[in-house]
Design a protein around this motif. Structure first.
Motif, PDB file in Angstrom:
ATOM      1  N   LYS A 427       0.836  -1.197   0.000  1.00 36.47           N
ATOM      2  CA  LYS A 427       0.000   0.000   0.000  1.00 36.47           C
ATOM      3  C   LYS A 427       0.875   1.253   0.000  1.00 36.47           C
ATOM      4  O   LYS A 427       1.930   1.299   0.634  1.00 36.47           O
ATOM      5  CB  LYS A 427      -0.902  -0.006   1.242  1.00 36.47           C
ATOM      6  N   ASP A 459      -5.118  11.154   3.007  1.00 34.84           N
ATOM      7  CA  ASP A 459      -6.238  10.257   3.270  1.00 34.84           C
ATOM      8  C   ASP A 459      -5.695   8.856   3.516  1.00 34.84           C
ATOM      9  O   ASP A 459      -5.169   8.215   2.593  1.00 34.84           O
ATOM     10  CB  ASP A 459      -7.214  10.262   2.086  1.00 34.84           C
ATOM     11  N   GLU A 460      -5.805   8.372   4.749  1.00 35.35           N
ATOM     12  CA  GLU A 460      -5.273   7.060   5.104  1.00 35.35           C
ATOM     13  C   GLU A 460      -6.013   5.939   4.379  1.00 35.35           C
ATOM     14  O   GLU A 460      -5.421   4.925   3.995  1.00 35.35           O
ATOM     15  CB  GLU A 460      -5.379   6.852   6.613  1.00 35.35           C
ATOM     16  N   LYS A 461      -7.308   6.099   4.201  1.00 31.21           N
ATOM     17  CA  LYS A 461      -8.113   5.043   3.592  1.00 31.21           C
ATOM     18  C   LYS A 461      -7.713   4.799   2.143  1.00 31.21           C
ATOM     19  O   LYS A 461      -7.533   3.652   1.712  1.00 31.21           O
ATOM     20  CB  LYS A 461      -9.595   5.393   3.682  1.00 31.21           C
ATOM     21  N   PHE A 462      -7.575   5.880   1.377  1.00 32.41           N
ATOM     22  CA  PHE A 462      -7.249   5.752  -0.044  1.00 32.41           C
ATOM     23  C   PHE A 462      -5.752   5.901  -0.318  1.00 32.41           C
ATOM     24  O   PHE A 462      -5.329   5.774  -1.469  1.00 32.41           O
ATOM     25  CB  PHE A 462      -8.024   6.788  -0.855  1.00 32.41           C
ATOM     26  N   MET A 464      -3.627   8.518  -0.380  1.00 34.96           N
ATOM     27  CA  MET A 464      -3.320   9.545  -1.379  1.00 34.96           C
ATOM     28  C   MET A 464      -3.478  10.923  -0.752  1.00 34.96           C
ATOM     29  O   MET A 464      -4.166  11.103   0.255  1.00 34.96           O
ATOM     30  CB  MET A 464      -4.243   9.403  -2.594  1.00 34.96           C
ATOM     31  N   ILE A 466      -4.916  14.604  -0.861  1.00 38.15           N
ATOM     32  CA  ILE A 466      -6.104  15.275  -1.401  1.00 38.15           C
ATOM     33  C   ILE A 466      -5.981  16.770  -1.152  1.00 38.15           C
ATOM     34  O   ILE A 466      -5.622  17.203  -0.043  1.00 38.15           O
ATOM     35  CB  ILE A 466      -7.386  14.730  -0.742  1.00 38.15           C
TER      36      ILE A 466
END
Length: 519
Positions: A427, A459-462, A464, A466
């Motif tokens: 990741k 953004d930790e989830k995606f 990336m 932002i």
């Protein structure tokens, strides 16, 4: 227990109360209710400390029983070894307020302000005054129970918190010192329990000599024209006198050779007619002698009347002294010394009164080391039970990861499968997401790695970056890297030029270039 939302609507219920919520409710004063707990004097202090230690022990016990949820290791090690045999066994994460990692993070965050804004412009120390009217009024309402301020740590914490919030509003919102672009403060407790706060301010405009003379005074006011300010200054902002009068003070023991030959704080100061900059970042303030029009007063010290002049005055701001009736030391600072003081001394961690040598072998138990032989006073205990902030800063600081290719750190548990670990290691991280962002935009390609949080949020989830939609910003801070990690150490200064390979090769020796990212 029901929770009330806006307009009194019920938004949910709680089936359980935390220990902090329960004990906070016990300390509250209610109209028509006699609270026998707060009338216990020293027993109440002991009760408060015991409750805090109980709350903290429960938190540390949870961390110790859930170590597998916070274990972290490099990706290349997890691929080559068994995950169950990697990582530290007993650690205290940085999210635990007051822990060693939490303190270290606050130190690094404070240094990030110096990196972006330079040295602070003002260094303010605000000390609680036990003779405040609010505290004395509460003491008088106890009836036949005669209590002192140190017998009511709950009131001390609440009132001082309100005073600190009011002072920060004056400095950052009302701009009594001018517009402030950044601020930072830390709470500290004396051995006997009285709290005080150290504040650093960075102004938007440059500080001039005229502004310093307008905001900071180091002279005794005229008793006839300013009687109230004269009373506050002579009571709250006079140092000692120590050297030559009462050399048993701590500042004398901290002086030359620790024998009281000099005052550790540099008092008495030299009297002068005007302001002079250039004394190791701290200016020499205007202090007129008695013969030049300066004022003085007398004080009894060990049975003798001593004349005190402007050489013993701690620099102060007249407006703040009049409003808060307390010791508020205001210094115009342009030195790295105050940064070292706030980031190291203030954040030094808990006081310890004993240490022992252990013969146990194996992994270090940070929780055990943290708990043993610590000194906690009642005011610090109530402050933390009420969950008041110990450190605050503006703007926020974003910690940026730094690693070599394939060596990013990931969180894992003993139950994590090889497939799950492989997915986490592949990741994107903050650093690799930064590389992708630089390749997609000419604007971001010109930014340094630590400048990215000013314009983007991660953004930790995606996984990336932002772009920020609001005007809020954050300071970026790259994690500290030791010089022993040669490739990482020489990669830090050149992250902004990661794509200009020719420039990097000319700057770094060939044998010290990071061969994984720069080739």
């Amino acid at each position: 227990m029901k929770k009330q939302g806006k307009a009194g609507k019920e938004v949910g219920t709680y089936n359980r109360l935390s220990a902090s919520m329960y004990y906070s409710s016990l300390y509250m004063e209610r109209d028509g209710v006699f609270n026998y707990l707060t009338k216990g004097r020293r027993l109440f202090q002991q009760f408060v400390v015991d409750n805090y230690v109980k709350i903290e022990s429960n938190k540390l016990s949870y961390l110790q029983q859930n170590q597998k949820q916070i274990r972290r290791e490099r990706a290349d090690i997890l691929r080559g070894e068994d995950a169950k045999e990697s990582g530290q066994r007993v650690i205290i994460p940085a999210t635990f307020v007051g822990g060693p990692r939490y303190i270290k993070q606050r130190q690094q965050d404070a240094l990030a302000f110096v990196t972006h804004y330079g040295s602070p412009d003002f260094f303010i120390t605000f000390t609680m005054n036990p003779q405040w009217e609010e505290i004395q009024l509460a003491m008088n309402q106890t009836g036949s129970f005669k209590t002192q301020s140190y017998d009511r740590p709950d009131l001390v914490s609440w009132i001082f918190k309100l005073k600190v919030d009011s002072l920060m509003d004056d400095l950052t919102k009302k701009h009594i010192f001018g517009r402030v672009k950044a601020n930072l403060y830390s709470i500290e407790w004396q051995k006997r329990g009285l709290p005080h706060v150290h504040i650093l301010l960075w102004k938007e405009q440059r500080v001039t000599a005229d502004l310093v003379e307008k905001l900071i005074s180091s002279e005794i006011p005229d008793e006839k024209t300013e009687p109230r300010l004269h009373g506050i200054v002579t009571k709250c902002t006079i140092h000692g006198p120590c050297k030559g009068y009462d050399e048993s003070n701590l500042c004398c023991r901290q002086g030359k050779n620790n024998k009281g030959e000099t005052c550790g704080k540099g008092f008495p100061k030299t009297c002068r007619k005007d302001l002079l900059f250039g004394n190791n970042g701290y200016p020499l303030y205007k202090r007129r002698s008695i013969g030049e029009g300066g004022h003085s007063f007398t004080r009894n010290i060990k049975g003798k009347k001593v004349t005190i002049d402007n050489s013993w005055v701690v620099p102060y701001n007249p407006y703040l002294c009049l409003k808060y009736n307390a010791h508020i030391n205001v210094e115009c600072s342009n030195s790295i010394k105050c940064i070292a003081y706030v980031t190291k001394y203030v954040n030094k961690g808990c006081d310890r009164i004993l240490f022992t040598k252990s013969t146990d072998e194996g992994a270090v138990n940070e929780i055990k080391n943290f708990q043993e032989a610590r000194y906690v006073n009642a005011n610090e205990a109530t402050w933390k039970i009420f969950k008041f902030a110990i450190h605050k800063s503006f703007p926020a600081v974003t910690t940026l990861d730094l690693h070599l290719e394939g060596e990013n750190e990931v969180f894992y548990s003993e139950d994590s499968s090889a497939r799950e670990i492989d997915r986490r290691t592949k990741k994107d991280t903050q650093l690799t997401a930064f590389f992708k962002l630089c390749s997609e935009s000419e604007f971001t390609a010109k930014l340094y790695y630590h400048e990215i949080p000013n314009h983007f949020s991660y953004d930790e989830k995606f996984a990336m970056w932002i772009e920020r939609k609001t005007c809020t910003s954050s300071l970026g801070r790259i994690r500290a890297v030791t010089s022993k990690a040669v490739e990482l150490f020489y990669l830090v200064p050149h992250l902004s030029k990661i794509f200009e390979l020719s420039t990097v090769k000319h700057i770094l020796p060939i044998e010290k270039q990071s061969k994984r990212w720069v080739s």
